[in-house]
Scaffold this motif. Structure first.
Motif, PDB file in Angstrom:
ATOM      1  N   PHE A 118       7.608   0.934   8.558  1.00 21.26           N
ATOM      2  CA  PHE A 118       7.217   1.784   7.424  1.00 21.26           C
ATOM      3  C   PHE A 118       7.716   3.218   7.646  1.00 21.26           C
ATOM      4  O   PHE A 118       6.960   4.178   7.563  1.00 21.26           O
ATOM      5  N   GLY A 119       8.983   3.343   7.944  1.00 22.89           N
ATOM      6  CA  GLY A 119       9.587   4.657   8.149  1.00 22.89           C
ATOM      7  C   GLY A 119       9.578   5.503   6.896  1.00 22.89           C
ATOM      8  O   GLY A 119       9.274   5.043   5.793  1.00 22.89           O
ATOM      9  N   ARG A 120       9.996   6.756   7.057  1.00 23.13           N
ATOM     10  CA  ARG A 120       9.872   7.730   5.974  1.00 23.13           C
ATOM     11  C   ARG A 120      10.757   7.412   4.773  1.00 23.13           C
ATOM     12  O   ARG A 120      10.500   7.900   3.671  1.00 23.13           O
ATOM     13  N   ARG A 121      11.811   6.630   4.970  1.00 22.16           N
ATOM     14  CA  ARG A 121      12.703   6.320   3.852  1.00 22.16           C
ATOM     15  C   ARG A 121      12.312   5.038   3.105  1.00 22.16           C
ATOM     16  O   ARG A 121      12.915   4.690   2.105  1.00 22.16           O
ATOM     17  N   THR A 122      11.299   4.347   3.586  1.00 20.88           N
ATOM     18  CA  THR A 122      10.900   3.084   2.953  1.00 20.88           C
ATOM     19  C   THR A 122      10.048   3.371   1.723  1.00 20.88           C
ATOM     20  O   THR A 122       9.006   4.030   1.814  1.00 20.88           O
ATOM     21  N   SER A 123      10.478   2.868   0.574  1.00 22.81           N
ATOM     22  CA  SER A 123       9.758   3.083  -0.675  1.00 22.81           C
ATOM     23  C   SER A 123       9.185   1.763  -1.185  1.00 22.81           C
ATOM     24  O   SER A 123       9.447   0.689  -0.632  1.00 22.81           O
ATOM     25  N   ARG A 174       1.236 -11.236   2.395  1.00 22.45           N
ATOM     26  CA  ARG A 174       1.744 -10.249   3.323  1.00 22.45           C
ATOM     27  C   ARG A 174       1.344  -8.852   2.864  1.00 22.45           C
ATOM     28  O   ARG A 174       1.316  -8.554   1.661  1.00 22.45           O
ATOM     29  N   LEU A 175       1.034  -7.962   3.812  1.00 22.16           N
ATOM     30  CA  LEU A 175       0.694  -6.567   3.524  1.00 22.16           C
ATOM     31  C   LEU A 175       1.806  -5.670   4.059  1.00 22.16           C
ATOM     32  O   LEU A 175       2.225  -5.804   5.209  1.00 22.16           O
ATOM     33  N   ARG A 176       2.289  -4.736   3.220  1.00 25.62           N
ATOM     34  CA  ARG A 176       3.285  -3.751   3.629  1.00 25.62           C
ATOM     35  C   ARG A 176       2.766  -2.346   3.356  1.00 25.62           C
ATOM     36  O   ARG A 176       2.054  -2.109   2.369  1.00 25.62           O
ATOM     37  N   LEU A 177       3.142  -1.416   4.214  1.00 30.02           N
ATOM     38  CA  LEU A 177       2.827  -0.001   4.031  1.00 30.02           C
ATOM     39  C   LEU A 177       4.119   0.753   3.770  1.00 30.02           C
ATOM     40  O   LEU A 177       5.129   0.524   4.448  1.00 30.02           O
ATOM     41  N   VAL A 178       4.089   1.675   2.792  1.00 29.83           N
ATOM     42  CA  VAL A 178       5.286   2.460   2.476  1.00 29.83           C
ATOM     43  C   VAL A 178       4.892   3.913   2.196  1.00 29.83           C
ATOM     44  O   VAL A 178       3.728   4.209   1.913  1.00 29.83           O
ATOM     45  N   ALA A 179       5.913   4.792   2.285  1.00 27.76           N
ATOM     46  CA  ALA A 179       5.786   6.208   1.881  1.00 27.76           C
ATOM     47  C   ALA A 179       4.708   6.955   2.640  1.00 27.76           C
ATOM     48  O   ALA A 179       4.061   7.843   2.088  1.00 27.76           O
ATOM     49  N   ALA A 180       4.526   6.610   3.901  1.00 30.87           N
ATOM     50  CA  ALA A 180       3.504   7.296   4.699  1.00 30.87           C
ATOM     51  C   ALA A 180       4.014   8.655   5.164  1.00 30.87           C
ATOM     52  O   ALA A 180       5.178   8.805   5.539  1.00 30.87           O
ATOM     53  N   HIS A 181       3.134   9.668   5.173  1.00 27.26           N
ATOM     54  CA  HIS A 181       3.460  10.986   5.705  1.00 27.26           C
ATOM     55  C   HIS A 181       3.589  10.897   7.228  1.00 27.26           C
ATOM     56  O   HIS A 181       3.040   9.991   7.871  1.00 27.26           O
ATOM     57  N   ALA A 182       4.285  11.880   7.809  1.00 30.91           N
ATOM     58  CA  ALA A 182       4.578  11.825   9.246  1.00 30.91           C
ATOM     59  C   ALA A 182       3.330  11.699  10.124  1.00 30.91           C
ATOM     60  O   ALA A 182       3.269  10.820  11.000  1.00 30.91           O
ATOM     61  N   PRO A 183       2.290  12.530   9.929  1.00 32.88           N
ATOM     62  CA  PRO A 183       1.094  12.367  10.777  1.00 32.88           C
ATOM     63  C   PRO A 183       0.428  11.007  10.594  1.00 32.88           C
ATOM     64  O   PRO A 183      -0.126  10.440  11.535  1.00 32.88           O
ATOM     65  N   VAL A 184       0.491  10.485   9.353  1.00 34.66           N
ATOM     66  CA  VAL A 184      -0.092   9.170   9.080  1.00 34.66           C
ATOM     67  C   VAL A 184       0.701   8.091   9.819  1.00 34.66           C
ATOM     68  O   VAL A 184       0.129   7.174  10.437  1.00 34.66           O
ATOM     69  N   ARG A 185       2.050   8.174   9.771  1.00 33.71           N
ATOM     70  CA  ARG A 185       2.872   7.198  10.490  1.00 33.71           C
ATOM     71  C   ARG A 185       2.567   7.223  11.988  1.00 33.71           C
ATOM     72  O   ARG A 185       2.475   6.175  12.634  1.00 33.71           O
ATOM     73  N   CYS A 223       0.868  -1.194   0.000  1.00 32.95           N
ATOM     74  CA  CYS A 223       0.000   0.000   0.000  1.00 32.95           C
ATOM     75  C   CYS A 223       0.897   1.235   0.000  1.00 32.95           C
ATOM     76  O   CYS A 223       1.583   1.526   0.979  1.00 32.95           O
ATOM     77  N   ASP A 224       0.905   1.956  -1.126  1.00 32.92           N
ATOM     78  CA  ASP A 224       1.684   3.189  -1.258  1.00 32.92           C
ATOM     79  C   ASP A 224       0.854   4.347  -0.706  1.00 32.92           C
ATOM     80  O   ASP A 224      -0.167   4.726  -1.282  1.00 32.92           O
ATOM     81  N   LEU A 225       1.274   4.917   0.421  1.00 30.26           N
ATOM     82  CA  LEU A 225       0.519   5.983   1.093  1.00 30.26           C
ATOM     83  C   LEU A 225       0.997   7.382   0.721  1.00 30.26           C
ATOM     84  O   LEU A 225       0.619   8.361   1.377  1.00 30.26           O
ATOM     85  N   SER A 226       1.797   7.491  -0.320  1.00 31.10           N
ATOM     86  CA  SER A 226       2.378   8.791  -0.672  1.00 31.10           C
ATOM     87  C   SER A 226       1.331   9.821  -1.072  1.00 31.10           C
ATOM     88  O   SER A 226       1.549  11.023  -0.937  1.00 31.10           O
ATOM     89  N   THR A 227       0.166   9.376  -1.586  1.00 28.26           N
ATOM     90  CA  THR A 227      -0.887  10.307  -1.999  1.00 28.26           C
ATOM     91  C   THR A 227      -2.043  10.334  -1.006  1.00 28.26           C
ATOM     92  O   THR A 227      -3.137  10.779  -1.338  1.00 28.26           O
TER      93      THR A 227
END
Length: 577
Positions: free
Chosen positions: A558-563, A532-543, A503-507
């Motif tokens: 799912f830290g800020r550098r994980t793409s 398996r489910l992975r989360l990536v590119a989450a914004h700080a408030p979302v994290r 799940c790309d959370l960048s948008t």
């Protein structure tokens, strides 16, 4: 752009002296920078605006079902009061065609044919608008009008223009007209066409053609005033008046007196919805016109301050025998093209109109109503933007259909109900978009470690055993079910069963607790299927929120550098190239 055209720059800093009461009193700012050479320009602009406004206001008063002088009173007091609190330097305040029509068709059912009650309801409506403006200013509601889309307004204005035009066509043909709604009026007018007064029609067509030519070749000039004066002289010096022409009649001489509305809100059922609809129309129209003028002159208006400006203008209208007013683009363009530099032009316009009321009202008694009809028909022509409708048809058939819903609502239900339908349609359009956001399947852009929508970019490549999705909006309680079902459908319909879902959370700049629970539920369901489910590119408030819900312990870091590429590398042990 010259320095003269921009008396205060767009990015001019606000100093400490503009805080407190000065922040809510714009003259305290623009008077300090007023240059003497602007005085002549403001005076000329005021005279030009008065010359334009007097004939137009006479015509609009007939739309509102009120005696002609009430329209003049709108221009007299509306601009004067707006100049005290409005933030625009060129906006002109007065009656507008849509609001006049809205008042006319709505008050007709409330007044029961009593002219005094009719005028009292109109003044009470203006007083309620003023009160609503103060409340809206206190609650900082200026941003709420952004929920009324331009698409909806496009259809609404076109419907209002057709409705207004149909009320004026009987005057143009010299017949009685009649009917309560658009289609009934159309049928009645069609039946009366054989009774057309050819003298009245010919006179009206000449006025109409002249106004249209003047609008094209003499923009900004008071052509309507010339038509009013010329037609009045012709009917006064010839026997044309014996051919069935209806005239305005003598207007009362003198300035309007201070008078509180004689009715209370509880005395008039339906006046609050009328006031709200007028407020919505006046604010949207005024701020749109004010912004266009401000952009042309490189300064900014204060949308919140405009509530106070419009509130003051409508308070003046309520107290001096007028009806609801607004800032219109046509009259403001006249004011601007005539050279207005500051709201002082509105003061000069009010002084000019006041002098006309004191000494020149008798000269208008032979003004033919067909000329006022021609003025209204030319004015409402600007409400129909065929070019924008064509562009909307090319760009988005969906939004074109929404615009046509607003158009049909005005014709079928009337202007007041059309306003309500337009608001509901805007909100429905907004809710529909945010409740069903686009959920994209991502593929790798060839030769890069970046991923984008594979449906829009067929040359992107899918990663074997991996399903990557992205929600193109925030994930909130009202759209998480849609996202959940969309992802389940993607997993079920994948050609090969995926082993990893990313799940790309960048948008998705925002998620709430419902979204966190949905992701947790999705994780459990996928895990049961061996995925398996992975989360990536989450914004700080979302994290922060997702970590507080314990998702990082269950789904992985799912830290800020994980793409997306990093998650794939970790999954298959080889760099994604």
């Amino acid at each position: 752009m010259t320095q003269e055209a921009q008396p205060a720059g767009r990015f001019q800093a606000t100093d400490a002296s503009e805080q407190g009461w000065r922040a809510a009193f714009p003259p305290a700012r623009w008077l300090r920078t007023y240059e003497p050479r602007w005085l002549a320009k403001d005076a000329i602009a005021g005279l030009t605006l008065a010359a334009y406004g007097i004939p137009v206001s006479l015509a609009y008063a007939s739309l509102a079902g009120l005696p002609p002088q009430y329209g003049i009173y709108c221009y007299l007091v509306g601009g004067l009061f707006y100049a005290l609190l409005g933030s625009s330097r060129q906006l002109a305040i007065g009656p507008t065609s849509a609001i006049s029509m809205l008042v006319g068709v709505t008050v007709a059912g409330m007044a029961g044919g009593d002219p005094q009650r009719w005028a009292g309801i109109a003044a009470l409506t203006a007083l309620l608008i003023a009160a609503m403006c103060v409340v809206a200013w206190l609650l900082r509601l200026s941003s709420l009008v952004n929920f009324i889309s331009e698409t909806i307004l496009l259809g609404f204005k076109a419907g209002a223009a057709c409705t207004i035009a149909l009320t004026q066509l009987p005057k143009l043909f010299g017949v009685k007209g009649g009917g309560e709604d658009f289609f009934e009026r159309l049928v009645i007018l069609g039946g009366q066409i054989p009774d057309t007064n050819l003298a009245v029609l010919s006179f009206g067509l000449v006025a109409l053609v002249f106004l249209l030519l003047a609008e094209k070749y003499l923009p900004g000039r008071p052509a309507a005033l010339f038509v009013v004066v010329a037609s009045t002289i012709v009917l006064s010096l010839t026997s044309l008046g014996d051919l069935g022409f209806k005239v305005v009649g003598a207007l009362p001489e003198g300035l309007p007196s201070f008078k509180l509305p004689g009715l209370r809100v509880r005395d008039v059922q339906g006046v609050v919805p009328l006031a709200f609809a007028c407020l919505l129309l006046s604010y949207v129209e005024s701020v749109s016109a004010a912004r266009a003028l401000a952009d042309a002159h490189n300064y900014e208006i204060d949308p919140r301050q405009e509530f106070l400006g419009l509130g003051a203008a409508n308070l003046g209208a309520a107290l001096f025998q007028a009806y609801p007013v607004a800032g219109g683009l046509s009259q403001s363009s006249v004011n601007d093209k005539a050279g207005a530099k500051t709201p002082l032009a509105l003061v000069f316009a009010s002084i000019t109109i006041g002098l006309c009321l004191l000494f020149l009202t008798g000269g208008l008694k032979n003004l033919p109503n067909v000329v006022l009809a021609a003025i209204v028909l030319v004015a409402v022509k600007g409400l129909v933007n065929i070019g924008e409708m064509k562009r909307l048809w090319r760009v988005s058939r969906y939004e074109f259909a929404v615009s046509m819903i607003a158009f049909a609502a005005v014709l079928l239900l009337g202007i007041l109900n059309g306003v309500i339908v337009a608001v509901l349609a805007s909100l429905t359009l907004l809710i529909g978009r945010v409740a069903r956001p686009h959920v994209a399947v991502l593929g790798r852009i060839p030769g890069t470690r970046k991923f984008s929508d594979i449906e829009r970019n067929p040359d992107n490549t899918a990663t074997p055993g991996v399903l990557i999705f992205r929600v193109d909006s925030g994930m909130l309680y009202f759209n998480v079910d849609h996202v959940y079902e969309a992802v389940r459908h993607m997993v079920r319909s994948a050609p090969d069963k995926p082993k990893l879902v990313i799940c790309d959370l960048s948008t998705s700049p925002q998620v709430d607790l419902a979204a966190a629970k949905m992701l947790s539920k999705l994780h459990q369901e996928l895990a049961q299927a061996g995925i398996r489910l992975r989360l990536v590119a989450a914004h700080a408030p979302v994290r922060d929120l997702l970590r507080a819900e314990g998702l990082e312990e269950r789904l992985g870091y799912f830290g800020r550098r994980t793409s997306v590429a990093d998650a794939i590398d970790e999954f298959d042990g080889t760099p994604c190239r």
